[in-house]
Design a protein around this motif. Structure first.
Motif, PDB file in Angstrom:
ATOM      1  N   ASP A  50      14.167 -34.632 -16.721  1.00  0.00           N
ATOM      2  CA  ASP A  50      14.331 -35.839 -17.821  1.00  0.00           C
ATOM      3  C   ASP A  50      16.173 -36.164 -17.993  1.00  0.00           C
ATOM      4  O   ASP A  50      16.416 -35.272 -18.117  1.00  0.00           O
ATOM      5  N   MET A  51      16.745 -37.123 -17.153  1.00  0.00           N
ATOM      6  CA  MET A  51      18.274 -37.091 -17.385  1.00  0.00           C
ATOM      7  C   MET A  51      18.845 -37.251 -18.893  1.00  0.00           C
ATOM      8  O   MET A  51      17.811 -38.470 -19.616  1.00  0.00           O
ATOM      9  N   ASN A  52      19.843 -36.711 -19.370  1.00  0.00           N
ATOM     10  CA  ASN A  52      19.987 -37.482 -21.011  1.00  0.00           C
ATOM     11  C   ASN A  52      20.504 -39.112 -20.395  1.00  0.00           C
ATOM     12  O   ASN A  52      21.889 -39.000 -19.881  1.00  0.00           O
ATOM     13  N   ILE A  53      20.762 -39.821 -21.539  1.00  0.00           N
ATOM     14  CA  ILE A  53      21.479 -40.980 -21.389  1.00  0.00           C
ATOM     15  C   ILE A  53      22.563 -40.593 -22.698  1.00  0.00           C
ATOM     16  O   ILE A  53      23.776 -41.160 -22.284  1.00  0.00           O
ATOM     17  N   GLY A  54      22.335 -40.151 -23.739  1.00  0.00           N
ATOM     18  CA  GLY A  54      23.059 -39.901 -24.967  1.00  0.00           C
ATOM     19  C   GLY A  54      22.066 -39.736 -25.882  1.00  0.00           C
ATOM     20  O   GLY A  54      21.361 -39.691 -26.211  1.00  0.00           O
ATOM     21  N   LYS A  55      23.360 -38.805 -26.939  1.00  0.00           N
ATOM     22  CA  LYS A  55      23.263 -38.367 -28.276  1.00  0.00           C
ATOM     23  C   LYS A  55      24.022 -39.010 -29.360  1.00  0.00           C
ATOM     24  O   LYS A  55      25.240 -39.267 -29.002  1.00  0.00           O
ATOM     25  N   ILE A  56      22.927 -39.094 -30.748  1.00  0.00           N
ATOM     26  CA  ILE A  56      23.760 -39.225 -31.851  1.00  0.00           C
ATOM     27  C   ILE A  56      23.420 -38.451 -32.386  1.00  0.00           C
ATOM     28  O   ILE A  56      22.246 -38.446 -33.315  1.00  0.00           O
ATOM     29  N   ARG A  57      24.354 -38.274 -33.547  1.00  0.00           N
ATOM     30  CA  ARG A  57      24.051 -37.532 -34.625  1.00  0.00           C
ATOM     31  C   ARG A  57      24.375 -38.380 -36.347  1.00  0.00           C
ATOM     32  O   ARG A  57      26.109 -38.747 -35.998  1.00  0.00           O
ATOM     33  N   ILE A  58      23.427 -38.180 -37.090  1.00  0.00           N
ATOM     34  CA  ILE A  58      24.307 -39.112 -38.432  1.00  0.00           C
ATOM     35  C   ILE A  58      23.746 -37.458 -39.783  1.00  0.00           C
ATOM     36  O   ILE A  58      22.931 -37.315 -39.836  1.00  0.00           O
ATOM     37  N   ARG A  59      24.576 -37.391 -40.281  1.00  0.00           N
ATOM     38  CA  ARG A  59      24.591 -36.913 -41.419  1.00  0.00           C
ATOM     39  C   ARG A  59      23.899 -37.614 -42.287  1.00  0.00           C
ATOM     40  O   ARG A  59      24.887 -38.555 -42.921  1.00  0.00           O
ATOM     41  N   THR A 116       9.712 -41.657 -40.201  1.00  0.00           N
ATOM     42  CA  THR A 116       9.627 -41.189 -42.072  1.00  0.00           C
ATOM     43  C   THR A 116      10.494 -40.269 -41.997  1.00  0.00           C
ATOM     44  O   THR A 116       9.348 -39.021 -41.321  1.00  0.00           O
ATOM     45  N   TRP A 117      10.892 -39.349 -43.057  1.00  0.00           N
ATOM     46  CA  TRP A 117      11.071 -37.239 -43.387  1.00  0.00           C
ATOM     47  C   TRP A 117      11.673 -37.769 -44.596  1.00  0.00           C
ATOM     48  O   TRP A 117      12.432 -38.266 -45.441  1.00  0.00           O
ATOM     49  N   GLU A 118      11.474 -36.113 -44.975  1.00  0.00           N
ATOM     50  CA  GLU A 118      11.557 -35.872 -46.507  1.00  0.00           C
ATOM     51  C   GLU A 118      13.118 -34.912 -46.197  1.00  0.00           C
ATOM     52  O   GLU A 118      13.063 -34.248 -45.305  1.00  0.00           O
ATOM     53  N   VAL A 119      13.656 -35.026 -47.415  1.00  0.00           N
ATOM     54  CA  VAL A 119      15.401 -34.745 -47.168  1.00  0.00           C
ATOM     55  C   VAL A 119      14.868 -34.010 -48.284  1.00  0.00           C
ATOM     56  O   VAL A 119      14.487 -34.288 -49.490  1.00  0.00           O
ATOM     57  N   TYR A 120      15.426 -32.691 -47.921  1.00  0.00           N
ATOM     58  CA  TYR A 120      15.476 -31.644 -49.300  1.00  0.00           C
ATOM     59  C   TYR A 120      17.116 -31.353 -49.013  1.00  0.00           C
ATOM     60  O   TYR A 120      17.360 -30.391 -50.172  1.00  0.00           O
ATOM     61  N   ASP A 121      18.202 -31.283 -48.758  1.00  0.00           N
ATOM     62  CA  ASP A 121      19.550 -31.426 -48.950  1.00  0.00           C
ATOM     63  C   ASP A 121      20.438 -32.444 -47.935  1.00  0.00           C
ATOM     64  O   ASP A 121      20.436 -32.834 -46.881  1.00  0.00           O
ATOM     65  N   PRO A 122      21.298 -32.483 -48.392  1.00  0.00           N
ATOM     66  CA  PRO A 122      22.218 -34.032 -47.899  1.00  0.00           C
ATOM     67  C   PRO A 122      23.149 -33.572 -46.956  1.00  0.00           C
ATOM     68  O   PRO A 122      23.277 -34.177 -46.246  1.00  0.00           O
ATOM     69  N   ALA A 123      23.333 -32.006 -46.741  1.00  0.00           N
ATOM     70  CA  ALA A 123      23.833 -31.988 -46.276  1.00  0.00           C
ATOM     71  C   ALA A 123      23.713 -31.037 -44.012  1.00  0.00           C
ATOM     72  O   ALA A 123      23.465 -30.082 -44.230  1.00  0.00           O
ATOM     73  N   THR A 124      23.003 -31.867 -44.710  1.00  0.00           N
ATOM     74  CA  THR A 124      22.253 -31.987 -43.002  1.00  0.00           C
ATOM     75  C   THR A 124      21.801 -33.894 -41.915  1.00  0.00           C
ATOM     76  O   THR A 124      22.773 -34.505 -42.452  1.00  0.00           O
ATOM     77  N   VAL A 125      21.837 -32.695 -40.651  1.00  0.00           N
ATOM     78  CA  VAL A 125      22.107 -33.937 -39.593  1.00  0.00           C
ATOM     79  C   VAL A 125      20.730 -34.622 -38.809  1.00  0.00           C
ATOM     80  O   VAL A 125      20.388 -33.398 -38.687  1.00  0.00           O
ATOM     81  N   LEU A 126      21.104 -35.901 -39.040  1.00  0.00           N
ATOM     82  CA  LEU A 126      19.349 -36.474 -38.510  1.00  0.00           C
ATOM     83  C   LEU A 126      20.378 -36.491 -36.264  1.00  0.00           C
ATOM     84  O   LEU A 126      21.344 -36.689 -36.432  1.00  0.00           O
ATOM     85  N   THR A 127      19.857 -36.321 -35.270  1.00  0.00           N
ATOM     86  CA  THR A 127      19.751 -35.723 -34.355  1.00  0.00           C
ATOM     87  C   THR A 127      18.555 -36.978 -33.325  1.00  0.00           C
ATOM     88  O   THR A 127      17.651 -36.930 -33.432  1.00  0.00           O
ATOM     89  N   ILE A 128      19.336 -38.183 -32.972  1.00  0.00           N
ATOM     90  CA  ILE A 128      19.047 -38.970 -32.047  1.00  0.00           C
ATOM     91  C   ILE A 128      19.204 -38.887 -30.347  1.00  0.00           C
ATOM     92  O   ILE A 128      20.507 -38.987 -30.040  1.00  0.00           O
ATOM     93  N   GLY A 129      18.426 -38.980 -29.521  1.00  0.00           N
ATOM     94  CA  GLY A 129      18.931 -38.579 -28.082  1.00  0.00           C
ATOM     95  C   GLY A 129      18.010 -39.419 -27.070  1.00  0.00           C
ATOM     96  O   GLY A 129      16.588 -40.524 -27.486  1.00  0.00           O
ATOM     97  N   MET A 130      18.623 -39.768 -26.349  1.00  0.00           N
ATOM     98  CA  MET A 130      18.148 -40.812 -25.015  1.00  0.00           C
ATOM     99  C   MET A 130      17.840 -40.370 -23.932  1.00  0.00           C
ATOM    100  O   MET A 130      19.077 -39.825 -23.511  1.00  0.00           O
ATOM    101  N   PHE A 131      16.953 -40.460 -23.154  1.00  0.00           N
ATOM    102  CA  PHE A 131      16.569 -40.183 -22.124  1.00  0.00           C
ATOM    103  C   PHE A 131      16.256 -40.702 -21.245  1.00  0.00           C
ATOM    104  O   PHE A 131      15.114 -41.244 -21.388  1.00  0.00           O
ATOM    105  N   ASP A 132      15.269 -40.370 -19.758  1.00  0.00           N
ATOM    106  CA  ASP A 132      14.997 -41.279 -18.114  1.00  0.00           C
ATOM    107  C   ASP A 132      14.258 -40.539 -17.975  1.00  0.00           C
ATOM    108  O   ASP A 132      13.810 -39.314 -17.784  1.00  0.00           O
ATOM    109  N   ASN A 133      12.493 -41.103 -18.135  1.00  0.00           N
ATOM    110  CA  ASN A 133      11.442 -39.849 -18.176  1.00  0.00           C
ATOM    111  C   ASN A 133      11.364 -39.851 -16.420  1.00  0.00           C
ATOM    112  O   ASN A 133      11.842 -40.859 -15.488  1.00  0.00           O
TER     113      ASN A 133
END
Length: 459
Positions: free
Chosen positions: A134-143, A106-123
């Motif tokens: 660490d190799m990057n597998i992909g990234k997702i951004r959600i406003r 969970t996160w506290e949100v202070y502004d709706p015009a912000t973006v959450l970033t999720i990435g997956m990596f290989d250890n």
């Protein structure tokens, strides 16, 4: 000094003091287009939060193997999510191409015009030397502003990665997301507030200063998270923050150009439709446009209500086609499916380059050709602006005399003639039948094209 000297010689001075609160700025560690935090640095200036963001990282499916173990392809994956100052990292799932995490944050949100970033990596610590990355597998951004309040979104997002060999889908990541606000009024009021803290507008930072601060911020975050347990490597921080997004990329330049074209696609379609109306391609439509035009000219108080009502109807109509899930990475928008191998090789090259001089020379020649076309377009735009300024600058005395005479006559005619009559005559003239049109440009366009520009003075 004694009393008489003090009365005779008076000395006074003024001290000019300027106080700058560094904590009033927000130092970006990511691009402003998808920033996850816009608050001032100092906590005393933070406003109350407007809501809570909940993220559930469920599982991944169909992952491509990133390493080989016991003769089989496998991956040791973990996920990283960033929003604001809070970074989270899931546990590492070893030797599994369909890992299940089932972790919630969970996160506290202070502004709706912000973006959450999720990435997956290989250890790379597991089954590899400590010097491996660490190799990057992909990234997702959600406003956050694209999420409906209180609704739980469960969706599988494609993990796309761009390599020197091209774009590749590495699998899918299944997420559950919910945004809930504490006050509807505070959330709506946030849309009217400045995007950045007040110090950015009172004493703005230059672009060079912002980029320099962003570079230092990424290094500080990487050093801090590198001491965490388990640590996050610097390449992970740079990938999540897009630290190299300011470097030149032919692919990204083409993508931005086509984005610009798509923005003006609606205006171009309207202009094309009006051109067909003027050419009487469909007589019924042209007659209806004439009737609507006469109504708006005779009743000008209906123009603005009609425009706003039309936009309201379009918005209500588009409600049926609203996205059901938050948007994710798009290959077509990124112009990643038709990019050339040499352009990808240039994009992933180090800075400064380590390639041979012949390859760098070919890239430079290509860049010169592209920049030459951009230079021509910018010069043409500047020429049109300089011609407009030349109307009253007396650079061409005869042209300025003609224009001033026209302005005087137009002022007298507009003062005497009702505006509705002039608008009707102008509209009917613009939509006249093709048999009354000429193929040559109009006199006004010919006059404008003959005006001088500053191109004559350029070396």
């Amino acid at each position: 000094m004694d009393g008489e000297s003090a009365k005779k010689d008076k000395f006074s001075s003024r001290i000019h003091v300027q106080v700058c609160l560094d904590g009033g700025y927000h130092v970006l560690d990511e691009s402003t287009h998808y920033s996850s935090d816009l608050r001032p640095t100092i906590k005393q200036l933070w406003k109350p939060s407007i809501g809570i963001l909940e993220l559930g990282i469920l599982n991944a499916d169909g992952l491509h193997p990133m390493k080989t173990r016991d003769g089989k392809g496998t991956s040791d994956t973990y996920c990283v999510a960033k929003y604001g100052h809070k970074w989270i990292r899931t546990r590492t799932i070893i030797n599994n191409l369909s890992p299940e995490y089932h972790e919630q944050y969970t996160w506290e949100v202070y502004d709706p015009a912000t973006v959450l970033t999720i990435g997956m990596f290989d250890n790379s610590h597991i089954g590899g030397s400590s010097g491996n990355r660490d190799m990057n597998i992909g990234k997702i951004r959600i406003r956050i502003s694209t999420l409906e309040a209180g609704r739980i979104y469960t969706h599988s997002y494609p993990l796309l990665v761009l390599n020197p060999s091209g774009v590749k889908k590495m699998g899918e990541l299944h997420l559950a997301i919910r945004f809930s606000y504490t006050s509807w009024a505070n959330t709506m009021f946030q849309y009217t507030r400045p995007l950045l803290p007040k110090m950015h507008y009172i004493r703005p930072l230059s672009v060079v200063q912002q980029e320099m601060l962003r570079h230092h911020a990424v290094n500080i975050v990487a050093a801090r998270l590198g001491r965490a347990e388990p640590p996050l490597r610097k390449e992970v921080i740079e990938y999540m923050s897009d630290a190299n997004s300011h470097l030149w990329s032919m692919r990204r330049s083409k993508a931005n150009f086509f984005r610009l074209m798509s923005v003006f696609a609606g205006a171009s379609a309207v202009a094309k439709w009006f051109g067909e109306v003027c050419l009487w391609k469909n007589s019924i439509t042209t007659v209806l446009v004439h009737v609507l035009f006469v109504m708006l000219v005779c009743f000008p108080e209906l123009i603005l209500p009609t425009v706003f009502l039309y936009m309201f109807v379009i918005g209500v109509w588009n409600y049926r086609f609203r996205p059901r899930f938050p948007p994710h990475m798009n290959i077509r928008i990124s112009y990643a499916e038709m990019v050339l191998p040499d352009e990808l090789d240039e994009e992933f090259d180090t800075f400064p380059t380590t390639k041979s001089s012949d390859l760098v020379r070919r890239r430079y020649d290509r860049l010169r050709s592209v920049a030459g076309r951009i230079q021509t377009v910018v010069g043409d735009i500047a020429t049109q602006g300089e011609r407009f300024l030349a109307l009253l600058s007396w650079r061409d005395p005869r042209a300025t005399t003609i224009f001033l005479t026209f302005c005087l006559v137009a002022a007298i005619v507009l003062y005497v003639t009702p505006f509705q009559v002039l608008a009707l005559l102008g509209g009917f003239y613009a939509m006249r039948h093709p048999r009354f049109r000429q193929r040559t440009p109009s006199a006004a366009l010919n006059f404008f094209r003959r005006l001088p520009a500053m191109t004559d003075s350029m070396l």
